[in-house]
Scaffold this motif. Sequence first.
Motif, PDB file in Angstrom:
ATOM      1  N   SER A 168     -22.959  15.447  -4.441  1.00  0.00           N
ATOM      2  CA  SER A 168     -23.786  14.242  -4.443  1.00  0.00           C
ATOM      3  C   SER A 168     -24.119  13.816  -5.872  1.00  0.00           C
ATOM      4  CB  SER A 168     -25.062  14.458  -3.629  1.00  0.00           C
ATOM      5  OG  SER A 168     -25.763  15.585  -4.096  1.00  0.00           O
ATOM      6  N   ASP A 169     -24.143  14.779  -6.805  1.00  0.00           N
ATOM      7  CA  ASP A 169     -24.272  14.475  -8.231  1.00  0.00           C
ATOM      8  C   ASP A 169     -22.871  14.167  -8.743  1.00  0.00           C
ATOM      9  OD1 ASP A 169     -24.534  14.354 -10.956  1.00  0.00           O
ATOM     10  OD2 ASP A 169     -25.169  16.428 -11.199  1.00  0.00           O
ATOM     11  N   LEU A 170     -22.558  12.883  -8.873  1.00  0.00           N
ATOM     12  CA  LEU A 170     -21.177  12.475  -9.165  1.00  0.00           C
ATOM     13  C   LEU A 170     -20.715  12.819 -10.570  1.00  0.00           C
ATOM     14  CD1 LEU A 170     -21.078   9.063  -7.307  1.00  0.00           C
ATOM     15  CD2 LEU A 170     -20.389  11.306  -6.491  1.00  0.00           C
ATOM     16  N   SER A 171     -21.634  13.283 -11.423  1.00  0.00           N
ATOM     17  CA  SER A 171     -21.212  13.679 -12.767  1.00  0.00           C
ATOM     18  C   SER A 171     -20.631  15.088 -12.769  1.00  0.00           C
ATOM     19  CB  SER A 171     -22.401  13.610 -13.735  1.00  0.00           C
ATOM     20  OG  SER A 171     -23.387  14.569 -13.366  1.00  0.00           O
ATOM     21  N   ALA A 172     -20.799  15.798 -11.668  1.00  0.00           N
ATOM     22  CA  ALA A 172     -20.274  17.159 -11.553  1.00  0.00           C
ATOM     23  C   ALA A 172     -19.014  17.134 -10.688  1.00  0.00           C
ATOM     24  CB  ALA A 172     -21.336  18.067 -10.942  1.00  0.00           C
ATOM     25  N   GLY A 173     -18.470  18.309 -10.412  1.00  0.00           N
ATOM     26  CA  GLY A 173     -17.317  18.396  -9.517  1.00  0.00           C
ATOM     27  C   GLY A 173     -16.038  18.719 -10.247  1.00  0.00           C
ATOM     28  N   HIS A 174     -14.937  18.607  -9.517  1.00  0.00           N
ATOM     29  CA  HIS A 174     -13.631  18.941 -10.074  1.00  0.00           C
ATOM     30  C   HIS A 174     -13.215  17.950 -11.155  1.00  0.00           C
ATOM     31  CE1 HIS A 174     -12.780  22.133  -7.263  1.00  0.00           C
ATOM     32  NE2 HIS A 174     -13.039  21.350  -6.240  1.00  0.00           N
ATOM     33  N   THR A 175     -12.449  18.459 -12.111  1.00  0.00           N
ATOM     34  CA  THR A 175     -11.967  17.614 -13.208  1.00  0.00           C
ATOM     35  C   THR A 175     -10.458  17.431 -13.177  1.00  0.00           C
ATOM     36  OG1 THR A 175     -11.837  19.545 -14.668  1.00  0.00           O
ATOM     37  CG2 THR A 175     -13.896  18.273 -14.702  1.00  0.00           C
ATOM     38  N   ALA A 176      -9.815  17.957 -12.139  1.00  0.00           N
ATOM     39  CA  ALA A 176      -8.362  17.801 -11.974  1.00  0.00           C
ATOM     40  C   ALA A 176      -8.066  17.700 -10.479  1.00  0.00           C
ATOM     41  CB  ALA A 176      -7.625  18.988 -12.595  1.00  0.00           C
ATOM     42  N   SER A 177      -6.818  17.535 -10.147  1.00  0.00           N
ATOM     43  CA  SER A 177      -6.384  17.307  -8.772  1.00  0.00           C
ATOM     44  C   SER A 177      -6.911  18.361  -7.797  1.00  0.00           C
ATOM     45  CB  SER A 177      -4.855  17.302  -8.719  1.00  0.00           C
ATOM     46  OG  SER A 177      -4.404  17.043  -7.412  1.00  0.00           O
ATOM     47  N   VAL A 178      -7.455  17.894  -6.667  1.00  0.00           N
ATOM     48  CA  VAL A 178      -7.876  18.781  -5.583  1.00  0.00           C
ATOM     49  C   VAL A 178      -6.635  19.100  -4.753  1.00  0.00           C
ATOM     50  CG1 VAL A 178      -9.315  19.010  -3.525  1.00  0.00           C
ATOM     51  CG2 VAL A 178     -10.194  17.801  -5.535  1.00  0.00           C
ATOM     52  N   GLU A 179      -6.325  20.388  -4.632  1.00  0.00           N
ATOM     53  CA  GLU A 179      -5.106  20.816  -3.955  1.00  0.00           C
ATOM     54  C   GLU A 179      -5.350  21.505  -2.620  1.00  0.00           C
ATOM     55  OE1 GLU A 179      -1.872  20.238  -5.246  1.00  0.00           O
ATOM     56  OE2 GLU A 179      -3.064  18.912  -6.512  1.00  0.00           O
ATOM     57  N   ALA A 180      -6.590  21.933  -2.354  1.00  0.00           N
ATOM     58  CA  ALA A 180      -6.866  22.675  -1.118  1.00  0.00           C
ATOM     59  C   ALA A 180      -8.277  22.407  -0.638  1.00  0.00           C
ATOM     60  CB  ALA A 180      -6.672  24.165  -1.359  1.00  0.00           C
ATOM     61  N   ILE A 181      -8.435  22.305   0.697  1.00  0.00           N
ATOM     62  CA  ILE A 181      -9.741  22.106   1.326  1.00  0.00           C
ATOM     63  C   ILE A 181      -9.770  22.927   2.601  1.00  0.00           C
ATOM     64  CG2 ILE A 181     -11.321  20.447   2.385  1.00  0.00           C
ATOM     65  CD1 ILE A 181      -9.971  18.271   0.673  1.00  0.00           C
ATOM     66  N   SER A 182     -10.916  23.586   2.869  1.00  0.00           N
ATOM     67  CA  SER A 182     -11.032  24.381   4.085  1.00  0.00           C
ATOM     68  C   SER A 182     -12.483  24.421   4.546  1.00  0.00           C
ATOM     69  CB  SER A 182     -10.534  25.807   3.814  1.00  0.00           C
ATOM     70  OG  SER A 182     -10.611  26.594   4.974  1.00  0.00           O
ATOM     71  N   PHE A 183     -12.685  24.262   5.864  1.00  0.00           N
ATOM     72  CA  PHE A 183     -14.006  24.356   6.473  1.00  0.00           C
ATOM     73  C   PHE A 183     -14.282  25.792   6.893  1.00  0.00           C
ATOM     74  CE2 PHE A 183     -13.320  19.826   7.171  1.00  0.00           C
ATOM     75  CZ  PHE A 183     -14.588  19.310   6.970  1.00  0.00           C
ATOM     76  N   SER A 184     -15.532  26.219   6.774  1.00  0.00           N
ATOM     77  CA  SER A 184     -15.942  27.524   7.271  1.00  0.00           C
ATOM     78  C   SER A 184     -16.312  27.418   8.741  1.00  0.00           C
ATOM     79  CB  SER A 184     -17.156  28.043   6.488  1.00  0.00           C
ATOM     80  OG  SER A 184     -17.631  29.238   7.078  1.00  0.00           O
ATOM     81  N   LYS A 185     -15.844  28.365   9.539  1.00  0.00           N
ATOM     82  CA  LYS A 185     -16.248  28.445  10.943  1.00  0.00           C
ATOM     83  C   LYS A 185     -17.451  29.354  11.102  1.00  0.00           C
ATOM     84  CE  LYS A 185     -11.665  27.465  12.692  1.00  0.00           C
ATOM     85  NZ  LYS A 185     -10.481  27.961  13.386  1.00  0.00           N
ATOM     86  N   VAL A 186     -17.735  30.174  10.094  1.00  0.00           N
ATOM     87  CA  VAL A 186     -18.852  31.114  10.138  1.00  0.00           C
ATOM     88  C   VAL A 186     -20.099  30.519   9.495  1.00  0.00           C
ATOM     89  CG1 VAL A 186     -19.648  33.391   9.379  1.00  0.00           C
ATOM     90  CG2 VAL A 186     -17.299  33.099  10.157  1.00  0.00           C
ATOM     91  N   MET A 187     -19.928  29.873   8.358  1.00  0.00           N
ATOM     92  CA  MET A 187     -21.053  29.262   7.638  1.00  0.00           C
ATOM     93  C   MET A 187     -21.058  27.767   7.955  1.00  0.00           C
ATOM     94  SD  MET A 187     -20.713  31.259   3.998  1.00  0.00           S
ATOM     95  CE  MET A 187     -22.232  30.566   3.360  1.00  0.00           C
ATOM     96  N   THR A 188     -21.793  27.395   8.976  1.00  0.00           N
ATOM     97  CA  THR A 188     -21.808  26.030   9.486  1.00  0.00           C
ATOM     98  C   THR A 188     -22.123  25.018   8.388  1.00  0.00           C
ATOM     99  OG1 THR A 188     -22.567  26.878  11.599  1.00  0.00           O
ATOM    100  CG2 THR A 188     -22.823  24.529  11.242  1.00  0.00           C
ATOM    101  N   GLY A 189     -21.304  23.967   8.333  1.00  0.00           N
ATOM    102  CA  GLY A 189     -21.534  22.895   7.377  1.00  0.00           C
ATOM    103  C   GLY A 189     -21.023  23.154   5.978  1.00  0.00           C
ATOM    104  N   MET A 190     -20.313  24.258   5.773  1.00  0.00           N
ATOM    105  CA  MET A 190     -19.791  24.569   4.445  1.00  0.00           C
ATOM    106  C   MET A 190     -18.310  24.242   4.368  1.00  0.00           C
ATOM    107  SD  MET A 190     -22.260  25.654   2.562  1.00  0.00           S
ATOM    108  CE  MET A 190     -21.459  26.468   1.198  1.00  0.00           C
ATOM    109  N   VAL A 191     -17.912  23.678   3.227  1.00  0.00           N
ATOM    110  CA  VAL A 191     -16.512  23.374   2.972  1.00  0.00           C
ATOM    111  C   VAL A 191     -16.174  23.879   1.574  1.00  0.00           C
ATOM    112  CG1 VAL A 191     -16.946  21.031   2.095  1.00  0.00           C
ATOM    113  CG2 VAL A 191     -14.732  21.579   3.096  1.00  0.00           C
ATOM    114  N   ALA A 192     -14.971  24.419   1.426  1.00  0.00           N
ATOM    115  CA  ALA A 192     -14.485  24.905   0.131  1.00  0.00           C
ATOM    116  C   ALA A 192     -13.373  23.991  -0.355  1.00  0.00           C
ATOM    117  CB  ALA A 192     -13.973  26.333   0.256  1.00  0.00           C
TER     118      ALA A 192
END
Length: 138
Positions: free
Chosen positions: A69-93
Motif C-alpha cells: 500500500s506504500d507505493l514507494s516500497a516494493g519490488h524494483t525489478a520484474s515480478v516472476e512468481a506469486i503464490s497464495f498461502s492456504k495456511v496463513m489466510t490472506g497472505m501472498v508471496a
Amino acid sequence: EDSTLRVFCPKKGVLLHSLYDERNAHGDAITALATHPTESVCVSGDRSGRVVVWNVEQGKVKVVSRLPSDLSAGHTASVEAISFSKVMTGMVATGSLDGTLRLYDLGSGMERAMCLHGEEGVTTVVWSTRVPMVASGG
C-alpha cells in the motif's frame, strides 16, 4: 504486453473475461499471476515490479489495490512468481528478479516481510500446504 488479464473457462476453452487495467495499475507487461484458492481474487505482477490485486467476480472486474500500500516500497525489478498461502489466510508471496521474496497481507495491503533471496533473483515461490512456510528458488 498490454497489461490485460484474461480469464478462461478450462472446460470449454473459451475466453470468459478480458480484464483491462483501466487505472493503469500495471506499468508494464504482466509476468506473473496467481489465483486465490477460495475467493474470486487474482494477484498479478509485472516487469516494472508492480503487484496488483484484482477482484474477478461474474465479469465485474476492478483493480482492488497495488501492493504494498506504500507505493514507494516494493519490488524494483520484474515480478516472476506469486503464490497464495492456504495456511496463513490472506497472505501472498511474490518473488522478483531484484533478489527479494516479499510477503503481503491482502486485507491491509501491507508488506509483512521482505526476505533477501540472493543476487540471482527469485523465479519460483511456493507455500507449504500444511505449515506456515514459504520457499523460493532462483
